[in-house]
Design an enzyme around this catalytic site. Structure first.
Site, mmCIF file in Angstrom:
data_model
loop_
_atom_site.group_PDB
_atom_site.id
_atom_site.type_symbol
_atom_site.label_atom_id
_atom_site.label_comp_id
_atom_site.label_asym_id
_atom_site.label_seq_id
_atom_site.Cartn_x
_atom_site.Cartn_y
_atom_site.Cartn_z
ATOM 1 N N SER A 29 0.804 -1.224 0.000
ATOM 2 C CA SER A 29 0.000 0.000 0.000
ATOM 3 C C SER A 29 0.831 1.266 0.000
ATOM 4 O O SER A 29 0.436 2.271 -0.590
ATOM 5 C CB SER A 29 -0.940 0.005 1.215
ATOM 6 N N HIS A 85 0.929 4.547 4.464
ATOM 7 C CA HIS A 85 0.152 5.202 3.414
ATOM 8 C C HIS A 85 0.580 6.664 3.251
ATOM 9 O O HIS A 85 0.786 7.140 2.125
ATOM 10 C CB HIS A 85 -1.335 5.138 3.748
#
Length: 304
Positions: free
Chosen positions: A208, A255
């Protein structure tokens, strides 16, 4: 958890002609674009843009010659960011997806011992391995290997679909080397920020961080091309909502670290002045890598 080209025929548009709609690329009729070849004025998408001294040219015009007396092969076709055009503009994306899926299968086959050996971990005792493990123990490889591991089938499928949808067009626009630099540095930035901020015994894994970096770079690219940014902004906002929602057990640090690195590197890739493009692009990559190393060393000094 991180959880067919022809010879130039002059100006023409392909696709819908409705008022308010953009023309579509003459080589890829399913892709709308607001950019035209500076020679033949046909609409071209990011995959077909070849950087020229002024604006962008289509592959056909580049192959037919530069218009300045040079032979057709005097200047190699380049992507928007200066990379070399390739026959398969999604090859690296396919390879990255293949590696992620292969390692997920290895996780399923070997079990938790394999995952515990390569997941991101600051410093903690791991019962299955019978020792204190983590980046602070000198296992720096965990910053990289954790980018290719996943916690569940849904986790890996969601990330790989995102990688295919976002990564393919971005690879075509940047070129393979620049795309790889963006991917790995974004992922490492996410790992470094997780290592710095998260609890040392909190494991983290997933692609991610790298994918959020691709999101950031895609937003920069679309703004550079004056394209409608709403789809990518909405998708990014939805992902950020999930990132910070309680109960999802998502390492938000990865992230955010990946997103920031992706925006910085993406801006350098598509806005670098042509005469100093390589220096600016890879110089920015080097600075991001230096920041990753500094953050990792800082955290290590705190834990040891």
């Amino acid at each position: 958890m991180d959880q067919a080209p022809g010879s130039p025929r002059g100006p023409e548009d392909t696709g819908p002609k409705d008022a308010g709609s953009l023309p579509t690329c003459y080589r890829h009729p399913d892709r709308e674009t607001g950019v035209r070849c500076t020679r033949c004025e046909r609409p071209i998408c990011p995959e077909c843009m070849v950087d020229a001294s002024v604006g962008f040219q289509c592959p056909d015009c580049v192959r037919s010659g530069s218009g300045t007396g040079h032979a057709p092969d005097a200047s190699r076709p380049r992507t928007l960011a200066g990379g070399t055009l390739t026959a398969d503009p999604r090859l690296v994306t396919k390879a990255l997806i293949g590696v992620n899926l292969a390692l997920f299968l290895a996780q399923l086959a070997v079990g938790d011992r394999f995952t515990d050996r390569f997941t991101l971990l600051g410093q903690a005792y791991v019962p299955l391995l019978g020792s204190v493990e983590g980046v602070a123990e000198g296992q720096w490889y965990r910053l990289l290997t954790s980018m290719f591991l996943h916690g569940s089938t849904l986790h890996v499928l969601f990330n790989m679909l995102s990688l295919w949808w976002i990564g393919g067009p971005l690879e075509a626009a940047l070129g393979r080397a620049r795309y790889l630099a963006l991917y790995f540095l974004s992922g490492l930035a996410g790992s470094a920020l997780s290592y710095l901020i998260a609890a040392p015994n909190q494991p983290s894994l997933g692609a991610s961080g790298a994918i959020f970096g691709l999101f950031g770079a895609t937003a920069v690219l679309m703004r550079r091309l004056n394209q409608d940014m709403r789809p990518v902004v909405v998708l990014l906002a939805i992902n950020l909502v999930f990132t910070f929602s309680p109960g999802f057990n998502i390492a938000w640090q990865a992230h955010i670290g990946g997103l920031v690195a992706g925006v910085v590197i993406g801006y350098a890739m598509v806005h670098a002045p042509r005469e100093r493009r390589t220096l600016v692009q890879y110089g920015t990559c080097a600075l991001v890598l230096a920041a990753i190393i500094v953050l990792s060393l800082l955290r290590t000094s705190q834990l040891t």
